[in-house]
Design an enzyme around this catalytic site. Structure first.
Site, short mmCIF file in Angstrom:
data_model
loop_
_atom_site.label_atom_id
_atom_site.label_comp_id
_atom_site.label_asym_id
_atom_site.label_seq_id
_atom_site.Cartn_x
_atom_site.Cartn_y
_atom_site.Cartn_z
N LYS A 81 0.84 -1.20 0.00
CA LYS A 81 0.00 0.00 0.00
C LYS A 81 0.88 1.25 0.00
O LYS A 81 1.88 1.32 0.72
CB LYS A 81 -0.92 -0.02 1.23
CG LYS A 81 -2.00 1.06 1.21
CD LYS A 81 -2.93 0.91 2.41
CE LYS A 81 -4.02 1.97 2.44
NZ LYS A 81 -4.86 1.87 3.65
N SER A 156 -9.82 2.19 2.62
CA SER A 156 -8.92 2.88 1.74
C SER A 156 -7.98 1.97 0.93
O SER A 156 -7.48 2.36 -0.11
CB SER A 156 -8.05 3.85 2.55
OG SER A 156 -7.22 3.17 3.47
N SER A 180 -9.95 -0.18 6.81
CA SER A 180 -9.34 -0.06 5.48
C SER A 180 -8.61 -1.29 4.98
O SER A 180 -8.21 -1.34 3.81
CB SER A 180 -8.37 1.13 5.47
OG SER A 180 -9.08 2.34 5.45
#
Lengths: 500, 99
Positions: A81, A156, A180
């Site tokens: 990420k 997210s 997330s």
């Protein structure tokens, strides 16, 4: 070659370590897959082919020399990420304000992956600074759900979850502040784990809400997530909130669970997480999952956590408050975007103009909301009260875990919605995290594991499992047992239209 | 009843150093008002007898051993700077003419 991308991380590790395939060809197969499908999925913001292949070749050299692999996952590539720093490799957090920034240091998670011989394929798309549930808040455009390219992949960490579901990577790292990791896992039929707060170092994790942020493993199976969990977890002196305790034996727990026996395990169903706002197919999938847990030998009871209904409002005060403080660092002075530095504006004006241009709407909303909640005069009513709710939620968990070993609920109230459907309605978007937030507020461990497809739309549903702090191993035992009984879900996903 | 006015939003934006546009002020005022309405619910259960929790892990004064170890070099620290000069961050004017 291409079927290398269909294997689990555990299978790939086995093939690489026995010399059946090389780490380099495994990495190349995933890079090829990314080249083929990421134009449609947009899981990656940056692909580091050279860096990944170099790391893979180093693993191959070790194996050729007869040296033991650096870790059980050595040679198995991963998607990271874009909120974790990577030295010399772009890290944007999905924000324009960090476009082109090359961090001068590695996050501890990044360093551990490198030391474990895990090739990092690239950096995955996300809602800006991890604020969102759809990746639509990324300054670089949304990621698309491989189950339906017109729908959200969660957020997210939608890039990480989509990269797994699209077979672009066998492993990924996410971060979870209010869901997330888990919500993206649920809506893509992948596995995502938010470890106990402090279980994985936050050093080099660009801060959104420091008391809630937690990095964790994502995979297509519970065992793969467990293998990755053990690579990244553990005490780090560089993070003052890192827990100085042994890493729970999550791989052993996953292997034990996979044998399919949950006798002696007490499972609590959270009464508050059902009813209005929950999609029928999600609730029926959940009921089926609970029945399967019973068949596996678990004792299931209903548990009430009355304050969980206050978790969402408390979160949307605490997280924005912390973010308004954390994002003050983006001041256009030391790194990142700077605009209007033409000699006619003061430093303060440059700062204001840069933040106006560099931040997206959701980030601005939360910064202002936090600034408001922390203002004198409003502090007690908002931030102060939210902190009290945090105490009540922690107490609810403590009481529940006196009765049961784990709690279960749906991970999200609904299946993945259409891109654009909720982007202009912040409150509707926030409701996605209603089930996942309590674990962040209390610092507990929690997992989402695929629980099938919703009957009305054929889209993925996730089962959330929650365990007490430092009992992450329970998630893996129950998750692996359930996964074995339920059978694979991602297999039902056809080939992506674009790559047909 | 409105929780927050357009002027208050403008003030918040100023405090947060964000030069928001007039159009944004309209949008944000409405949205923040809605959000504040929803989150005010925390007041229902936040009694005086309940202690606040700021952090899931109660830790105080965590130190690591005071050992010398390499940090960023000057070049590394300046590598992301929007502007640098003579080994320092170059920033726009901080003081006004009259100061």
């Amino acid at each position: 070659m291409s079927d290398l991308t269909r294997l689990t991380a555990a299978e790939l590790a086995d093939k690489i370590h026995t010399g059946e395939v090389s780490a380099a060809e495994t990495t190349q197969a995933h890079l090829d897959r990314i080249a083929a499908v990421d134009g449609d999925v947009h899981a990656f913001l940056h692909v580091d082919a050279e860096g990944a292949l170099e790391a893979a070749r180093a693993v191959d050299a070790d194996i050729a020399a007869g040296t033991a692999p650096a870790s059980p996952l050595a040679g198995v590539p991963l998607a990271l990420k874009d909120v974790l720093t990577t030295k010399g490799v772009p890290t944007t957090c999905g924000s324009k304000t960090l476009e082109g920034w090359l961090p001068p240091y590695d996050a501890t998670v990044t360093r551990r992956l490198r030391e474990a011989g895990v090739p990092i394929l690239g950096k995955t798309n996300m809602d800006e600074f991890a604020m969102g549930s759809s990746t639509e808040n990324s300054a670089y455009g949304p990621t698309r759900n491989p189950w339906d390219l017109g729908r959200i992949p969660g957020g997210s960490g939608g890039g990480s979850s989509a990269s797994l579901a699209a077979y672009e990577a066998p492993l990924a790292i996410g971060t979870d502040t209010g869901g997330s990791i888990r919500q993206p896992a649920a809506v893509t039929a992948t596995v995502g784990v938010k470890p106990t707060y402090g279980g994985v170092s936050r050093y080099g994790l660009v801060a959104f809400s420091s008391s809630l942020d937690q990095a964790g493993p994502c995979g297509r199976t519970v065992l793969d997530a467990a293998l990755l969990h053990e690579v990244i977890a553990g005490h780090d002196p560089m993070d003052a909130t890192s827990v100085d305790a042994p890493v729970p034996a999550v791989v052993d727990a996953a292997r034990q669970g996979a044998r399919g026996d949950l006798s002696g395990v007490k499972v609590g169903v959270v009464r508050e997480f059902s009813g209005e706002g929950y999609q029928g197919g999600v609730l029926r999938s959940f009921e089926t999952a609970v029945a399967q847990l019973k068949e596996l030998g678990a004792e299931v009871v209903e548990v009430s956590c009355p304050n969980f209904t206050y978790a969402l409002p408390a979160y949307y005060l605490i997280a924005p408050s912390e973010c308004s403080s954390n994002l003050a660092r983006f001041d256009a002075m030391r790194y990142g975007l700077r605009v209007a530095d033409d000699g006619s504006h003061s430093a303060e004006e440059v700062m204001s103009l840069t933040r106006e241009e560099g931040f997206g709407a959701e980030v601005k909303r939360r910064v202002m909301l936090g600034t408001y909640a922390l203002s004198s005069g409003y502090y007690d009513a908002y931030y102060g009260s939210a902190q009290k709710v945090r105490t009540l939620i922690t107490r609810d968990f403590a009481a529940a875990f006196e009765q049961v070993d784990v709690l279960v609920s749906p991970t999200t109230p609904v299946t993945p919605f259409k891109l654009g459907e909720k982007v202009d309605d912040p409150l509707a978007m926030y409701l996605n995290d209603i089930c996942s937030i309590p674990a962040n507020l209390a610092g507990n461990a929690a997992m989402s594991v695929p629980s099938g497809l919703s009957e009305e739309d054929g889209l993925p549903v996730g089962l959330q499992i929650m365990a007490p702090a430092l009992a992450d191993d329970r998630l893996y035992r129950v998750g692996a047992a359930y996964e074995a009984a339920r059978g694979p879900v991602l297999d039902k996903l056809g080939e992506l239209e674009a790559s047909k | 009843m409105s929780n927050i006015s357009r002027d208050e939003v403008a003030h918040l934006a100023k405090l947060a150093r964000m030069a928001v546009t007039e159009e944004e002020l309209d949008t944000f005022a409405g949205q923040l008002d809605q959000i504040l309405d929803a989150v005010a619910k925390v007041g229902e259960v936040a009694g005086d007898d309940i202690p606040p929790t700021s952090h899931a892990v109660p830790l105080t004064n965590v130190f690591r051993p005071d050992e010398v170890r390499p940090g960023l070099s000057q070049d590394e620290a300046l590598s992301g700077a929007p502007a640098a000069e003579e080994g320092r961050f170059r920033v726009p004017r901080i003081l006004g003419e009259e100061q």
